[in-house]
Write an enzyme that holds these catalytic residues in place. Structure first.
Site, PDB file in Angstrom:
ATOM      1  N   LYS A   1       0.836  -1.212   0.000  1.00  0.00           N
ATOM      2  CA  LYS A   1       0.000   0.000   0.000  1.00  0.00           C
ATOM      3  C   LYS A   1       0.863   1.251   0.000  1.00  0.00           C
ATOM      4  CE  LYS A   1      -4.391  -1.702   1.650  1.00  0.00           C
ATOM      5  NZ  LYS A   1      -5.475  -1.644   2.614  1.00  0.00           N
TER       6      LYS A   1
ATOM      7  N   LYS B   1      -3.920 -10.070  -7.169  1.00  0.00           N
ATOM      8  CA  LYS B   1      -5.138 -10.379  -6.404  1.00  0.00           C
ATOM      9  C   LYS B   1      -6.322  -9.535  -6.898  1.00  0.00           C
ATOM     10  CE  LYS B   1      -6.025  -8.484  -2.456  1.00  0.00           C
ATOM     11  NZ  LYS B   1      -6.113  -7.943  -1.110  1.00  0.00           N
TER      12      LYS B   1
ATOM     13  N   LYS C   1     -10.984  -4.690  -4.555  1.00  0.00           N
ATOM     14  CA  LYS C   1     -12.018  -3.681  -4.802  1.00  0.00           C
ATOM     15  C   LYS C   1     -11.416  -2.302  -5.022  1.00  0.00           C
ATOM     16  CE  LYS C   1     -13.010  -3.742   0.164  1.00  0.00           C
ATOM     17  NZ  LYS C   1     -13.265  -4.907   0.924  1.00  0.00           N
TER      18      LYS C   1
HETATM   19  P1  TYM Z   1     -10.579  -6.753   3.322  1.00  0.00           P
HETATM   20  O1  TYM Z   1     -11.714  -5.836   3.537  1.00  0.00           O
HETATM   21  O2  TYM Z   1      -9.452  -6.323   2.450  1.00  0.00           O
HETATM   22  O3  TYM Z   1     -11.102  -8.126   2.745  1.00  0.00           O
HETATM   23  C1  TYM Z   1     -12.142  -8.822   3.414  1.00  0.00           C
HETATM   24  C2  TYM Z   1     -11.894 -10.316   3.332  1.00  0.00           C
HETATM   25  O4  TYM Z   1     -11.835 -10.736   1.965  1.00  0.00           O
HETATM   26  C3  TYM Z   1     -10.636 -11.463   1.732  1.00  0.00           C
HETATM   27  N1  TYM Z   1     -10.191 -11.178   0.365  1.00  0.00           N
HETATM   28  C4  TYM Z   1     -10.022 -12.122  -0.561  1.00  0.00           C
HETATM   29  N2  TYM Z   1     -10.178 -13.454  -0.527  1.00  0.00           N
HETATM   30  C5  TYM Z   1      -9.928 -14.128  -1.683  1.00  0.00           C
HETATM   31  N3  TYM Z   1      -9.526 -13.535  -2.832  1.00  0.00           N
HETATM   32  C6  TYM Z   1      -9.365 -12.196  -2.909  1.00  0.00           C
HETATM   33  N4  TYM Z   1      -9.000 -11.612  -4.019  1.00  0.00           N
HETATM   34  C7  TYM Z   1      -9.617 -11.428  -1.733  1.00  0.00           C
HETATM   35  N5  TYM Z   1      -9.575 -10.095  -1.451  1.00  0.00           N
HETATM   36  C8  TYM Z   1      -9.922  -9.974  -0.164  1.00  0.00           C
HETATM   37  C9  TYM Z   1      -9.644 -10.932   2.756  1.00  0.00           C
HETATM   38  O5  TYM Z   1      -8.604 -11.852   2.990  1.00  0.00           O
HETATM   39  C10 TYM Z   1     -10.540 -10.735   3.952  1.00  0.00           C
HETATM   40  O6  TYM Z   1     -10.700 -11.945   4.648  1.00  0.00           O
HETATM   41  N6  TYM Z   1      -7.872  -6.549   7.463  1.00  0.00           N
HETATM   42  C11 TYM Z   1      -9.078  -7.097   6.900  1.00  0.00           C
HETATM   43  C12 TYM Z   1     -10.330  -6.671   7.655  1.00  0.00           C
HETATM   44  C13 TYM Z   1     -10.257  -6.982   9.094  1.00  0.00           C
HETATM   45  C14 TYM Z   1     -10.363  -8.259   9.707  1.00  0.00           C
HETATM   46  C15 TYM Z   1     -10.251  -8.032  11.095  1.00  0.00           C
HETATM   47  C16 TYM Z   1     -10.550  -9.545   9.208  1.00  0.00           C
HETATM   48  C17 TYM Z   1     -10.095  -6.057  10.079  1.00  0.00           C
HETATM   49  N7  TYM Z   1     -10.087  -6.691  11.295  1.00  0.00           N
HETATM   50  C18 TYM Z   1     -10.301  -9.091  11.994  1.00  0.00           C
HETATM   51  C19 TYM Z   1     -10.610 -10.604  10.124  1.00  0.00           C
HETATM   52  C20 TYM Z   1     -10.487 -10.369  11.500  1.00  0.00           C
HETATM   53  C21 TYM Z   1      -9.185  -6.605   5.471  1.00  0.00           C
HETATM   54  O7  TYM Z   1      -8.616  -5.628   5.090  1.00  0.00           O
HETATM   55  O8  TYM Z   1     -10.024  -7.283   4.720  1.00  0.00           O
END
Ligand code: TYM
Length: 330
Positions: free
Chosen positions: A113, A195, A198
């Site tokens: 990032k 990957k 969004k």
């Molecule tokens: P975030 O919002 O980026 O993504 C949410 C969830 O989606 C999964 N993900 C994917 N899985 C498969 N293929 C992809 N291309 C893909 N893109 C995203 C992510 O691995 C995630 O599980 N840090 C986290 C949010 C968070 C969180 C937490 C998660 C904050 N606190 C505590 C679990 C527990 C995040 O940025 O996810």
């Protein structure tokens, strides 16, 4: 009783990657009788990069409705908004004070990032993992369903839990990541070595759960694939078709090897048309439920009750942590 916890950032509409990586495993785990789910909207995490205020508000509510549209069972699950439970910030700070700058600077997501952002890299981008650790450790979560990109954040969460337990005596449960083999890393439809995200500048790279159905179909049909035309799973040499096979398999529960057999005499066009229809059917179902929940006045009540439940548990944990660290008077 096993406690399963996960969060998603409301930084845009959630993608098929988010669904397959985090929501689908969550919904699978909820079939188990002996399980409780805590699901939240990670809005504090979203502001580590600039957000438009109105868009953020809208995305928060839409994400809540989408969780429900994807099948979250409110008899098993509590859903809340992270910023409405201040214990996350409170434990986040304690976790930050137990993290080392070096280990935070080594986080892949921070490095990526930081590289992408040309100006004004917030301190929050660096201290994101201790806040995420707090999200999980506050609730003694056993299992955390996430996509593969979050594996490193789960590792640091486990380290921070153990570090705290060793320093101040047993306080936190050390959580396990729950990462499915199939769907934990869905790739961009434009560049299948990257990957699906969004925040990708090119909307053709991802499908969101709220995409117009015809546009979503077009995105699948125009997804980048190689030129040899064989429908074979080979991530190294054929990343595009391998990604589409993964999506097909995860959405239908047909194994990849069965799909290879089914399509052994077909071309990419036929395969993509079939997958486009499967994706369209999946999105149509989600969107019709989404339209119901987003207009339902119960949504706020669900979020209120989730917030109260989460606060009740988390505030006791915070008191315990503060006492152990020596903060305040009690
Ligand atoms: P975030 O919002 O980026 O993504 C949410 C969830 O989606 C999964 N993900 C994917 N899985 C498969 N293929 C992809 N291309 C893909 N893109 C995203 C992510 O691995 C995630 O599980 N840090 C986290 C949010 C968070 C969180 C937490 C998660 C904050 N606190 C505590 C679990 C527990 C995040 O940025 O996810």
């Amino acid at each position: 009783m096993k406690r399963v916890l996960t969060g998603i950032q409301p930084s845009g509409h959630i993608t098929l990657g988010n669904y397959l990586g985090a929501i689908r495993p969550l919904i699978q785990l909820q079939q188990d009788d002996d399980v409780e789910l805590l699901v939240f909207i990670a809005d504090l995490h979203a502001i580590t990069v600039p957000q438009d205020r109105q868009a953020l508000k809208k995305n928060i509510k839409e994400l809540a409705a989408l969780y429900l549209a994807c099948g979250l069972d409110l008899n098993k699950a509590h859903m809340f908004i992270q910023s409405e439970v201040p214990c996350h910030n409170q434990l986040g700070w304690v976790m930050e004070c137990n993290s080392y700058i070096g280990e935070l600077e080594r986080m892949t997501q921070f490095k990526d990032k930081k590289q992408k952002q040309t100006e004004g890299i917030s301190a929050g981008l660096l201290t994101y993992p201790p806040l995420m650790a707090a999200d999980i450790l506050l609730y003694d979560a056993d299992l955390v369903p996430v996509g593969e990109d979050q594996k490193q954040h789960l590792e640091i969460t486990r380290n921070l839990a153990e570090r705290f337990n060793n320093k101040y005596s047993e306080t936190f449960k050390v959580p396990e990541p729950y990462i499915l083999k199939n769907g934990a890393r869905i790739m961009s439809l434009v560049d299948p070595t990257k990957k699906m995200s969004k925040s990708d500048a090119n909307p053709k790279a991802y499908i969101t759960l709220l995409d117009d159905i015809n546009i979503a179909k077009k995105k699948i049909k125009s997804a980048v694939t190689d030129s040899d035309g064989n429908i074979k799973y080979d991530v190294i040499n054929k990343p595009g078709i391998s990604n589409l096979l993964t999506i097909y398999s995860a959405l239908t529960n047909i194994s990849i090897s069965e799909l290879e057999t089914k399509y052994q005499d077909s071309n990419y066009q036929t395969f993509k048309e079939d997958l486009a229809n499967i994706v369209a059917c999946f999105l149509t179902k989600i969107q019709s439920k989404f339209n119901y929940y987003i207009n339902d006045s119960e949504l706020d009540l669900v979020l209120n009750s989730g917030r109260d439940y989460a606060y009740h548990y988390a505030s006791r944990k915070i008191q315990k942590v503060y006492r152990k660290v020596g903060l305040g008077r009690n």
